[in-house]
Design a protein around this motif. Structure first.
Motif, PDB file in Angstrom:
ATOM      1  N   UNK A  23       0.716  -1.172   0.023  1.00 64.80           N
ATOM      2  CA  UNK A  23       0.073   0.178   0.175  1.00 64.80           C
ATOM      3  C   UNK A  23       0.703   1.367  -0.016  1.00 64.80           C
ATOM      4  N   UNK A  24       0.047   2.316  -0.112  1.00 65.58           N
ATOM      5  CA  UNK A  24       0.796   3.777  -0.203  1.00 65.58           C
ATOM      6  C   UNK A  24       0.637   4.743   0.945  1.00 65.58           C
ATOM      7  N   UNK A  25       0.309   4.337   2.183  1.00 66.68           N
ATOM      8  CA  UNK A  25       0.461   5.041   3.240  1.00 66.68           C
ATOM      9  C   UNK A  25       1.865   5.204   3.817  1.00 66.68           C
ATOM     10  N   UNK A  26       2.294   6.028   4.582  1.00 66.88           N
ATOM     11  CA  UNK A  26       3.646   6.006   4.928  1.00 66.88           C
ATOM     12  C   UNK A  26       4.073   4.656   5.462  1.00 66.88           C
ATOM     13  N   UNK A  27       3.233   4.209   6.343  1.00 63.82           N
ATOM     14  CA  UNK A  27       3.467   3.002   7.071  1.00 63.82           C
ATOM     15  C   UNK A  27       3.639   1.569   6.097  1.00 63.82           C
ATOM     16  N   UNK A  28       2.698   1.729   5.226  1.00 63.13           N
ATOM     17  CA  UNK A  28       2.623   0.812   4.226  1.00 63.13           C
ATOM     18  C   UNK A  28       3.636   0.578   3.109  1.00 63.13           C
ATOM     19  N   UNK A  29       4.222   2.051   2.944  1.00 60.34           N
ATOM     20  CA  UNK A  29       5.351   2.134   2.082  1.00 60.34           C
ATOM     21  C   UNK A  29       6.571   1.586   2.743  1.00 60.34           C
ATOM     22  N   UNK A  30       6.694   1.751   4.131  1.00 61.23           N
ATOM     23  CA  UNK A  30       7.724   1.200   4.905  1.00 61.23           C
ATOM     24  C   UNK A  30       7.635  -0.293   4.957  1.00 61.23           C
ATOM     25  N   UNK A  31       6.558  -0.835   4.824  1.00 65.03           N
ATOM     26  CA  UNK A  31       6.407  -2.456   4.940  1.00 65.03           C
ATOM     27  C   UNK A  31       6.779  -2.989   3.433  1.00 65.03           C
TER      28      UNK A  31
END
Length: 413
Positions: free
Chosen positions: A153-161
């Motif tokens: 995904x493209x939220x900041x957390x999901x971009x980190x994941x």
């Protein structure tokens, strides 16, 4: 004889499209290199632009339009619910939410469901729940192991994941707590587990990453690690869930069960909708831990209920298995004539590779001929047609693909 009426119509539609594209350039934030086309309508396997050109859609809105474009069941469900109740508050239950929860848990062998609007939100919910488990039962463990080349995904957390290498420095600093390991390397995963690990999160088929599948032995090993250390197994089925891989859920190919599963894309048939499902063991949230304005929104619930009921009743997972096998077989035959290699996939999530970074050029050429395919990288083509696809559509697609490949390889030569 010159048809003045037809010429006037063509001129009017071109003028309209030009006006719309100028307005888009002026007002729509630039986030993608889009072609100079404005989509206007669609039905079934087909999309139509504002100039009347028709496209055979083998992208399916990135695996979203599972029932094809503008399916009747979705139209009817939205119209009926819109006339009844569009929105109340996530602080109340609503009838389609309860009915949809019953359906999803019954077909997935899970116990509880939390509804959101996007795949990223569903995955965020899964991360929060895993960290809640870590806080309660693993002495505050918070790290999540994910795979390189993954997409969550493209939220900041999901971009980190997400394990995309070129995202590493984008929007830094990254959210802490995500460890990336190579796909199908159980030793690397085992070595990454520490006292801080609360979950392992993975896609069973990496769609955005080029359609690469985890092996059965690897997934068994992951399940064993999770059981051994009491950590959570999260399976991201945002792209693979609800029939896409030839079974209702990709995990059913392997004979294991996740602790948490996320769904999105095809779940709403085009209506923004996603879900996180889990078992009673992980029913851990307290009031205020998780929520959102549109969680369980009646209109979305009615859409999802109608779409998933249709998927199940028509057994479109079986159709995905049949048509996907046929498509892979025909692409392998095509590889004897054209520079197609490494045909792979499960159900109707399929990819193949091309030499010399030809994929974007091939996708553009196919589009000019009325076929939509996805260049997921410079050398990979990904196919995600609606689950209603038939052999006649595959034959049409192959004819257009062959024409494009012939033209492209001739130009390269």
């Amino acid at each position: 004889m010159l048809n003045i009426s037809s010429l006037e119509h063509d001129l009017n539609t071109k003028t309209q499209t030009t006006h719309l594209l100028k307005a888009a350039e002026k007002h729509v934030l630039f986030t993608a290199n889009r072609p100079d086309v404005v989509m206007a309508s669609g039905e079934g396997m087909w999309l139509h632009d504002t100039e009347g050109k028709t496209y055979l859609d083998f992208i399916g809105g990135w695996a979203v339009t599972a029932l094809g474009h503008s399916p009747a069941v979705l139209q009817q469900a939205l119209a009926k619910q819109a006339a009844t109740l569009v929105h109340a508050s996530p602080g109340f239950y609503n009838k389609p939410q309860i009915e949809f929860s019953e359906l999803l848990t019954s077909i997935s062998d899970m116990d509880k469901v939390f509804f959101t609007s996007t795949g990223a939100e569903a995955n965020e919910s899964a991360i929060k729940l895993a960290r809640k488990h870590g806080a309660l039962h693993l002495n505050g463990a918070y790290e999540i192991i994910t795979l390189t080349n993954s997409f969550h995904g493209r939220s900041l957390a999901m971009m980190s994941a997400t394990g995309k290498p070129h995202w590493k420095e984008l929007f830094a600093p990254k959210v802490d707590g995500f460890i990336h390991v190579p796909i199908n390397d159980i030793d690397a995963c085992f070595a990454a587990v520490t006292n801080n690990t609360c979950a392992i999160m993975l896609e069973l088929v990496q769609g955005e990453g080029g359609v690469h599948e985890v092996s059965e032995a690897y997934l068994y090993g992951i399940r064993k690690i999770c059981d051994m250390y009491g950590i959570v197994l999260i399976i991201d089925e945002v792209q693979t869930g609800l029939g896409r891989t030839g079974k209702l859920f990709a995990y059913q190919h392997y004979g294991i069960k996740p602790d948490i599963m996320t769904l999105g894309k095809g779940i709403g048939g085009g209506f923004p909708l996603s879900a996180m499902l889990t078992t009673n063991k992980y029913d851990l949230f307290q009031p205020g831990d998780q929520g959102g304005t549109y969680t369980g929104q009646p209109l979305a619930m009615a859409a999802g209920l109608a779409v998933v009921q249709e998927l199940v009743e028509r057994d479109l997972a079986a159709n995905a298995d049949r048509q996907g096998s046929y498509l892979i077989e025909t692409l392998n035959e095509l590889s004897h004539t054209f520079p197609i290699t490494k045909v792979r996939g499960k159900g109707l999530l399929i990819a193949f590779d091309l030499p010399e970074a030809m994929a974007p050029s091939l996708a553009a050429l196919c589009m000019s001929k009325g076929l939509l395919i996805n260049a997921s990288s410079s050398s990979t083509i990904r196919l995600m047609p609606p689950l209603i696809v038939e052999q006649s559509h595959i034959h049409q697609m192959l004819n257009l693909l062959k024409e494009s490949l012939q033209q492209l390889t001739m130009n390269v030569g």
